[in-house]
Enzyme design. Structure first.
Site, PDB file in Angstrom:
ATOM      1  N   ASP A 152      33.421 -30.028 -48.086  1.00 10.49           N
ATOM      2  CA  ASP A 152      32.743 -30.990 -47.211  1.00 10.49           C
ATOM      3  C   ASP A 152      33.642 -31.334 -46.024  1.00 10.49           C
ATOM      4  O   ASP A 152      34.783 -31.754 -46.207  1.00 10.49           O
ATOM      5  CB  ASP A 152      32.433 -32.252 -48.032  1.00 10.49           C
ATOM      6  CG  ASP A 152      31.492 -33.173 -47.292  1.00 10.49           C
ATOM      7  OD1 ASP A 152      31.803 -33.564 -46.153  1.00 10.49           O
ATOM      8  OD2 ASP A 152      30.430 -33.492 -47.859  1.00 10.49           O
ATOM      9  N   GLY A 169      26.214 -24.133 -44.583  1.00 16.24           N
ATOM     10  CA  GLY A 169      26.094 -22.743 -44.113  1.00 16.24           C
ATOM     11  C   GLY A 169      26.130 -22.803 -42.601  1.00 16.24           C
ATOM     12  O   GLY A 169      25.565 -23.725 -42.019  1.00 16.24           O
ATOM     13  N   ARG A 200       8.865 -21.934 -46.291  1.00 12.19           N
ATOM     14  CA  ARG A 200      10.008 -21.236 -45.717  1.00 12.19           C
ATOM     15  C   ARG A 200      10.311 -20.065 -46.649  1.00 12.19           C
ATOM     16  O   ARG A 200      10.512 -20.235 -47.851  1.00 12.19           O
ATOM     17  CB  ARG A 200      11.202 -22.180 -45.705  1.00 12.19           C
ATOM     18  CG  ARG A 200      12.444 -21.522 -45.241  1.00 12.19           C
ATOM     19  CD  ARG A 200      13.623 -22.422 -45.516  1.00 12.19           C
ATOM     20  NE  ARG A 200      14.724 -22.012 -44.696  1.00 12.19           N
ATOM     21  CZ  ARG A 200      15.695 -22.809 -44.323  1.00 12.19           C
ATOM     22  NH1 ARG A 200      15.677 -24.067 -44.698  1.00 12.19           N
ATOM     23  NH2 ARG A 200      16.680 -22.366 -43.592  1.00 12.19           N
ATOM     24  N   HIS A 203      24.743 -23.483 -35.281  1.00 11.56           N
ATOM     25  CA  HIS A 203      24.257 -24.298 -36.413  1.00 11.56           C
ATOM     26  C   HIS A 203      25.429 -24.415 -37.380  1.00 11.56           C
ATOM     27  O   HIS A 203      25.790 -23.443 -38.058  1.00 11.56           O
ATOM     28  CB  HIS A 203      23.049 -23.636 -37.083  1.00 11.56           C
ATOM     29  CG  HIS A 203      22.516 -24.433 -38.230  1.00 11.56           C
ATOM     30  ND1 HIS A 203      21.299 -25.072 -38.191  1.00 11.56           N
ATOM     31  CD2 HIS A 203      23.046 -24.730 -39.437  1.00 11.56           C
ATOM     32  CE1 HIS A 203      21.109 -25.727 -39.327  1.00 11.56           C
ATOM     33  NE2 HIS A 203      22.158 -25.524 -40.110  1.00 11.56           N
ATOM     34  N   LEU A 204      26.057 -25.584 -37.400  1.00  5.98           N
ATOM     35  CA  LEU A 204      27.273 -25.760 -38.208  1.00  5.98           C
ATOM     36  C   LEU A 204      27.007 -26.763 -39.323  1.00  5.98           C
ATOM     37  O   LEU A 204      26.818 -27.958 -39.070  1.00  5.98           O
ATOM     38  CB  LEU A 204      28.427 -26.267 -37.323  1.00  5.98           C
ATOM     39  CG  LEU A 204      28.667 -25.483 -36.017  1.00  5.98           C
ATOM     40  CD1 LEU A 204      29.779 -26.132 -35.209  1.00  5.98           C
ATOM     41  CD2 LEU A 204      28.986 -24.023 -36.303  1.00  5.98           C
ATOM     42  N   GLU A 254      13.950 -28.212 -38.964  1.00 10.24           N
ATOM     43  CA  GLU A 254      13.301 -26.993 -39.444  1.00 10.24           C
ATOM     44  C   GLU A 254      11.901 -27.294 -39.988  1.00 10.24           C
ATOM     45  O   GLU A 254      10.984 -26.495 -39.849  1.00 10.24           O
ATOM     46  CB  GLU A 254      14.163 -26.338 -40.526  1.00 10.24           C
ATOM     47  CG  GLU A 254      15.453 -25.783 -39.940  1.00 10.24           C
ATOM     48  CD  GLU A 254      16.510 -25.501 -40.998  1.00 10.24           C
ATOM     49  OE1 GLU A 254      17.087 -26.469 -41.523  1.00 10.24           O
ATOM     50  OE2 GLU A 254      16.739 -24.324 -41.277  1.00 10.24           O
ATOM     51  N   HIS A 269      18.776 -18.563 -40.901  1.00  6.42           N
ATOM     52  CA  HIS A 269      18.732 -19.852 -40.174  1.00  6.42           C
ATOM     53  C   HIS A 269      17.824 -19.781 -38.956  1.00  6.42           C
ATOM     54  O   HIS A 269      17.930 -20.585 -38.038  1.00  6.42           O
ATOM     55  CB  HIS A 269      20.135 -20.236 -39.633  1.00  6.42           C
ATOM     56  CG  HIS A 269      20.984 -20.968 -40.605  1.00  6.42           C
ATOM     57  ND1 HIS A 269      22.358 -20.972 -40.507  1.00  6.42           N
ATOM     58  CD2 HIS A 269      20.680 -21.729 -41.671  1.00  6.42           C
ATOM     59  CE1 HIS A 269      22.857 -21.690 -41.495  1.00  6.42           C
ATOM     60  NE2 HIS A 269      21.854 -22.155 -42.214  1.00  6.42           N
ATOM     61  N   ARG A 311      31.837 -20.353 -48.251  1.00 10.25           N
ATOM     62  CA  ARG A 311      31.748 -18.909 -47.967  1.00 10.25           C
ATOM     63  C   ARG A 311      32.820 -18.486 -46.971  1.00 10.25           C
ATOM     64  O   ARG A 311      33.109 -19.199 -46.012  1.00 10.25           O
ATOM     65  CB  ARG A 311      30.363 -18.569 -47.408  1.00 10.25           C
ATOM     66  CG  ARG A 311      29.286 -18.613 -48.467  1.00 10.25           C
ATOM     67  CD  ARG A 311      27.918 -18.347 -47.869  1.00 10.25           C
ATOM     68  NE  ARG A 311      27.120 -19.560 -47.846  1.00 10.25           N
ATOM     69  CZ  ARG A 311      25.990 -19.714 -47.175  1.00 10.25           C
ATOM     70  NH1 ARG A 311      25.518 -18.721 -46.452  1.00 10.25           N
ATOM     71  NH2 ARG A 311      25.327 -20.844 -47.213  1.00 10.25           N
ATOM     72  N   GLY A 349      24.664 -30.282 -40.028  1.00 18.55           N
ATOM     73  CA  GLY A 349      25.388 -31.473 -40.484  1.00 18.55           C
ATOM     74  C   GLY A 349      26.690 -31.706 -39.738  1.00 18.55           C
ATOM     75  O   GLY A 349      27.005 -32.833 -39.341  1.00 18.55           O
ATOM     76  N   ILE A 350      27.463 -30.646 -39.521  1.00 13.52           N
ATOM     77  CA  ILE A 350      28.748 -30.795 -38.826  1.00 13.52           C
ATOM     78  C   ILE A 350      28.516 -30.833 -37.304  1.00 13.52           C
ATOM     79  O   ILE A 350      29.039 -31.690 -36.598  1.00 13.52           O
ATOM     80  CB  ILE A 350      29.707 -29.631 -39.199  1.00 13.52           C
ATOM     81  CG1 ILE A 350      29.943 -29.620 -40.717  1.00 13.52           C
ATOM     82  CG2 ILE A 350      31.019 -29.748 -38.440  1.00 13.52           C
ATOM     83  CD1 ILE A 350      30.722 -28.410 -41.231  1.00 13.52           C
ATOM     84  N   GLY A 351      27.700 -29.903 -36.816  1.00 15.41           N
ATOM     85  CA  GLY A 351      27.435 -29.832 -35.373  1.00 15.41           C
ATOM     86  C   GLY A 351      26.865 -31.123 -34.824  1.00 15.41           C
ATOM     87  O   GLY A 351      27.179 -31.534 -33.699  1.00 15.41           O
ATOM     88  N   ASN A 362      10.090 -26.052 -48.843  1.00 14.56           N
ATOM     89  CA  ASN A 362      11.328 -25.285 -48.779  1.00 14.56           C
ATOM     90  C   ASN A 362      11.827 -25.152 -50.223  1.00 14.56           C
ATOM     91  O   ASN A 362      12.407 -26.091 -50.769  1.00 14.56           O
ATOM     92  CB  ASN A 362      12.329 -26.056 -47.901  1.00 14.56           C
ATOM     93  CG  ASN A 362      13.557 -25.251 -47.593  1.00 14.56           C
ATOM     94  OD1 ASN A 362      13.770 -24.175 -48.173  1.00 14.56           O
ATOM     95  ND2 ASN A 362      14.377 -25.754 -46.689  1.00 14.56           N
TER      96      ASN A 362
HETATM   97  P1  AMP Z   1      24.151 -29.291 -43.696  1.00 19.76           P
HETATM   98  O1  AMP Z   1      24.398 -28.083 -44.534  1.00 19.76           O
HETATM   99  O2  AMP Z   1      23.579 -28.977 -42.346  1.00 19.76           O
HETATM  100  O3  AMP Z   1      23.408 -30.379 -44.405  1.00 19.76           O
HETATM  101  O4  AMP Z   1      25.610 -29.916 -43.370  1.00 19.76           O
HETATM  102  C1  AMP Z   1      26.491 -30.346 -44.360  1.00 19.76           C
HETATM  103  C2  AMP Z   1      27.855 -30.566 -43.732  1.00 19.76           C
HETATM  104  O5  AMP Z   1      27.756 -31.557 -42.714  1.00 19.76           O
HETATM  105  C3  AMP Z   1      28.917 -31.047 -44.718  1.00 19.76           C
HETATM  106  O6  AMP Z   1      30.114 -30.307 -44.542  1.00 19.76           O
HETATM  107  C4  AMP Z   1      29.136 -32.481 -44.285  1.00 19.76           C
HETATM  108  O7  AMP Z   1      30.445 -32.865 -44.521  1.00 19.76           O
HETATM  109  C5  AMP Z   1      28.884 -32.410 -42.807  1.00 19.76           C
HETATM  110  N1  AMP Z   1      28.679 -33.757 -42.283  1.00 19.76           N
HETATM  111  C6  AMP Z   1      27.640 -34.587 -42.506  1.00 19.76           C
HETATM  112  N2  AMP Z   1      27.885 -35.798 -41.920  1.00 19.76           N
HETATM  113  C7  AMP Z   1      29.104 -35.716 -41.336  1.00 19.76           C
HETATM  114  C8  AMP Z   1      29.941 -36.614 -40.582  1.00 19.76           C
HETATM  115  N3  AMP Z   1      29.531 -37.856 -40.348  1.00 19.76           N
HETATM  116  N4  AMP Z   1      31.146 -36.167 -40.141  1.00 19.76           N
HETATM  117  C9  AMP Z   1      31.548 -34.917 -40.387  1.00 19.76           C
HETATM  118  N5  AMP Z   1      30.816 -34.017 -41.090  1.00 19.76           N
HETATM  119  C10 AMP Z   1      29.620 -34.407 -41.554  1.00 19.76           C
END
Ligand code: AMP
Length: 394
Positions: free
Chosen positions: A280, A209, A90, A205-206, A381, A179, A238, A328-330, A9
């Protein structure tokens, strides 16, 4: 016979890799080269649960790939590079040219190059990776897996903008959806989980991005994304959807150029722009706990946009088997999932608070009485890329 496959990637200044043994889908080693072409570059290797970080000058992607091949031999992950049968890359943008993953040959390379104008930051970086591996592991077959591949099944009425039709045809000014590899992984996962060949889903996908898709009969049907990666949902930095004419207005009011405004919409908006605190979501949650009004507002906008898209995407499907949360958030934020699902009460979706209190695990998070079940589905992925590469190369 099992064999080894690399998953790559590549970003403009980074290169993430994993080496898989297939068909077992076992990760032998993984890692990340960072700040390629910038000062303070380094790489990290993850091996047997251990993380090893090394500082080294990386002038370009070729140097990163050279070190990667040397380390695979040093750590005796392979005895010889010809054990690596395939390298899966990718590739962010396949335009309307690639609907499926494909073996890379000269024609594919030239088509990816011809699509640079659609993804000027991503496709050139992806191609640098492809060319470097051609040099260092010449016997391995290379495969391109496109982020726009899975979304390519969207019907015309869902990808066309109401602009002069010639622009859609001549310039490819249409929705693509990105995505795709993540949404496809979740779809494949849910097919197995629900034991159905044809699933209808709303996949969220949260992460930094964010994107959503409706999936009809296991194929991408509609999306929150658009022509670019800055459309639909509110993201870390964004803006997601904004009124296009506001750009012209803001140019006049701020004195900023078109490019400067676009840069702000991409890099200084979203959760960061509204909260003024951070992109974040963990920091936003902390701010909310402390009563920071701007963090509360940023989170409300984030959640409301998602709920709005759930309703919109739902309308396009005759029934929905499940709503899924990844990214990450989802996967990791019970607070955000709770806020989203509680807003779906009028649609008779009922949160199971106890089940929702979990991170990063496949879990049903709604009550049995819920009209539609909601699940956390940790995405992967890399394994999706490894599978496509293995299937095309073997
Ligand atoms: P990604 O782009 O999929 O790696 O996701 C990154 C996002 O996931 C960031 O906003 C992180 O703050 C969020 N994230 C990761 N771990 C947690 C957690 N334990 N609680 C809340 N948000 C999280």
């Amino acid at each position: 016979m099992n064999s080894k496959y690399l998953v790559i990637n590549g970003g403009s200044s980074s290169l993430k890799f994993s080496l898989y043994e297939m068909p077992e889908e076992k990760v032998l080693i993984s890692g990340l080269f960072e700040r390629i072409g910038i000062d303070n570059s380094s790489y990290t290797i993850k091996l047997n649960g251990e993380k090893i970080k090394k500082e080294v000058t990386l002038n370009n992607h070729e140097e990163a790939v050279k070190i990667l091949t040397e380390e695979l031999l040093n750590y005796k992950i392979v005895n010889s590079l010809d054990e690596i049968k395939g390298v899966g890359h990718r590739v962010v943008h396949g335009g309307d040219k690639f609907k499926e993953s494909t073996l890379i040959n000269d024609e594919v390379i030239s088509t990816i190059r011809n699509l640079f104008h659609l993804a000027p930051l991503h496709n050139p970086a992806n191609l640098m990776g492809i060319e470097a591996f051609k040099e260092f592991i010449p016997d391995a077959k290379e495969v391109a897996i496109f982020d726009t591949g899975f979304p390519a099944s969207m019907p015309m009425e869902n990808y066309t903008y109401a602009i002069p039709y010639e622009w859609t045809e001549k310039y490819g000014a249409r929705k693509y959806g990105f995505h795709g590899i993540s949404h496809e992984y979740v779809t494949e996962f849910m097919k197995k989980e629900l034991n159905k060949e044809n699933v209808n889903l709303i996949t969220c996908h949260l992460g930094n991005g964010s994107s959503m898709f409706s999936i009809k009969d296991s194929k991408a049907f509609d999306t929150s994304l658009g022509f670019s990666t800055n459309s639909g949902l509110i993201m870390g930095t964004r803006s997601g959807d904004v009124d296009t004419l506001m750009v012209q207005y803001l140019m006049k009011e701020t004195g900023l150029s078109f490019d400067e405004i676009i840069n702000v919409l991409n890099k200084e908006s979203g959760l960061l722009g509204v909260s003024g605190v951070s992109s974040d979501s963990r920091d936003i949650e902390e701010g909310m706990k402390n009563g920071n009004a701007r963090c509360i507002l940023a989170q409300a906008l984030f959640v409301n946009r998602i709920v709005g898209y759930i309703a919109k995407l739902w309308i396009g499907l005759d029934h929905v088997d499940a709503i899924t949360f990844a990214g990450g958030i989802g996967e990791n934020s019970p607070v955000t999932r709770k806020q989203i699902i509680e807003k779906l009460k009028p649609l008779e979706i009922e949160l199971d608070e106890e089940a929702n209190n979990v991170r990063g695990k496949f879990t049903l998070i709604t009550k049995e009485s819920s009209k539609i079940p909601c699940y956390i589905v940790p995405t992967d992925e890399e394994v999706m890329i490894a599978r496509d590469t293995y299937n095309l190369v073997k």
